[in-house]
Design an enzyme around this catalytic site. Structure first.
Site, PDB file in Angstrom:
ATOM      1  N   ILE A   1     -15.909 -85.314 -94.408  1.00 37.95           N
ATOM      2  CA  ILE A   1     -15.887 -83.853 -94.427  1.00 37.95           C
ATOM      3  C   ILE A   1     -14.400 -83.483 -94.362  1.00 37.95           C
ATOM      4  CG2 ILE A   1     -16.222 -83.828 -91.913  1.00 37.95           C
ATOM      5  CD1 ILE A   1     -17.579 -81.216 -92.024  1.00 37.95           C
ATOM      6  N   SER A   2     -13.959 -82.568 -95.222  1.00 41.29           N
ATOM      7  CA  SER A   2     -12.532 -82.217 -95.265  1.00 41.29           C
ATOM      8  C   SER A   2     -12.114 -81.490 -93.992  1.00 41.29           C
ATOM      9  CB  SER A   2     -12.249 -81.289 -96.449  1.00 41.29           C
ATOM     10  OG  SER A   2     -12.815 -81.797 -97.617  1.00 41.29           O
TER      11      SER A   2
END
Ligand code: SAH
Length: 254
Positions: free
Chosen positions: A100-101
């Site tokens: 997940i960024s």
């Protein structure tokens, strides 16, 4: 009625006074309570507001994006062991080798996607649903969100994660995002969470005139950078922005 042990349980005292079986019985309810201990405090919006303040201090300024970042509970998208890091500016593993960024990158890309828009965007296509976090943020800034994922395991994980939020305008799709999703086209915005060597032709075709694409892409010097493409009545305008580190865009499904 059995008394619930206090928290933290005073193990030393119990070990001295009680046989092992009875200790296990006493510990059981405490375990149930402690199963998600890291989620303490994460339910409160204060923790997200602190994250939003940091984003603002880093230069993010679109009020609609900041509001969306403050609204979506990021801790609901990460494994319980990582929950305490959910509001730190860090990328986190989400399984199957994907991440997940960081909040900063999510906010930056959505700010770019929205640049110059007044009000919500229309239909938006996201490539790389992952755990579904960015799709949830996008649901606050677009009327419809189509999000496509090529890994079945993550597509299903996102579906499970998003169920809690009941976002009627998020449509999760399982497939190869390199082909876009023609049924939802044309899109006011296309955003990719995975970086390829080139921008797939389908994305450019499925972008509306006046629409914008934001995607990590390899530049001529072999590094990944954020690419912004505007589709105008007179053709495409490209700009290459800062360096980024995204997982690779892959073709096919798995
Ligand atoms: N937006 C996501 C980030 C996930 S990481 C989140 O908020 O969690 C990027 C994702 O892109 C990975 O899950 C990866 O499997 C996916 N991906 C890579 N190539 C793809 C493709 N061609 N089509 C769809 N998804 C792709």
């Amino acid at each position: 009625m059995a008394q619930r042990p206090g928290f933290p349980i005073k193990l030393d005292q119990q070990v001295k006074a009680t046989p092992a079986k009875a200790i296990a019985a006493k510990l059981a309810p405490a375990k149930a309570v402690a199963a998600k201990p890291q989620a303490f405090g994460m339910e409160s919006s204060a923790v997200r507001q602190r994250m939003v303040q940091k984003l603002a201090a880093q230069g993010l300024k679109d009020p609609m994006v900041l509001q969306a970042m403050g609204a979506v509970e990021r801790h609901r998208f990460v494994e319980s062991a990582l929950v305490t890091q959910a509001y730190e500016d860090t990328s986190l593993p989400i399984g199957l080798g994907q991440t997940i960024s960081k909040p900063n990158v999510v906010a930056r890309m959505i700010e770019l996607l929205r640049e110059g828009a007044t009000g919500k965007l229309g239909r938006v296509l996201e490539i790389g649903t992952g755990c579904g976090y960015q799709a949830a943020v996008l649901s606050h800034i677009a009327t419809e969100v189509y999000s496509i994922e090529r890994l079945k395991g993550l597509h299903e994980k996102a579906r499970a994660n998003l169920r809690h939020f009941r976002l009627a305008n998020v449509h999760l799709l399982f497939g190869d995002g390199m082909l876009g999703y023609p049924k939802g086209a044309p899109y006011a915005g296309i955003i990719s969470a995975a970086g390829g060597e080139n921008l797939p032709e389908a994305w450019l075709e499925q972008l509306a005139v006046g629409g914008r694409l934001v995607a990590p892409t390899l530049t001529s010097n072999g590094h990944q950078a954020l690419m912004v493409v505007d589709k105008t009545a007179h053709g495409f305008q490209h700009s290459v922005l800062e360096a980024v580190h995204f997982v690779p865009l892959k073709s096919g499904i798995s």
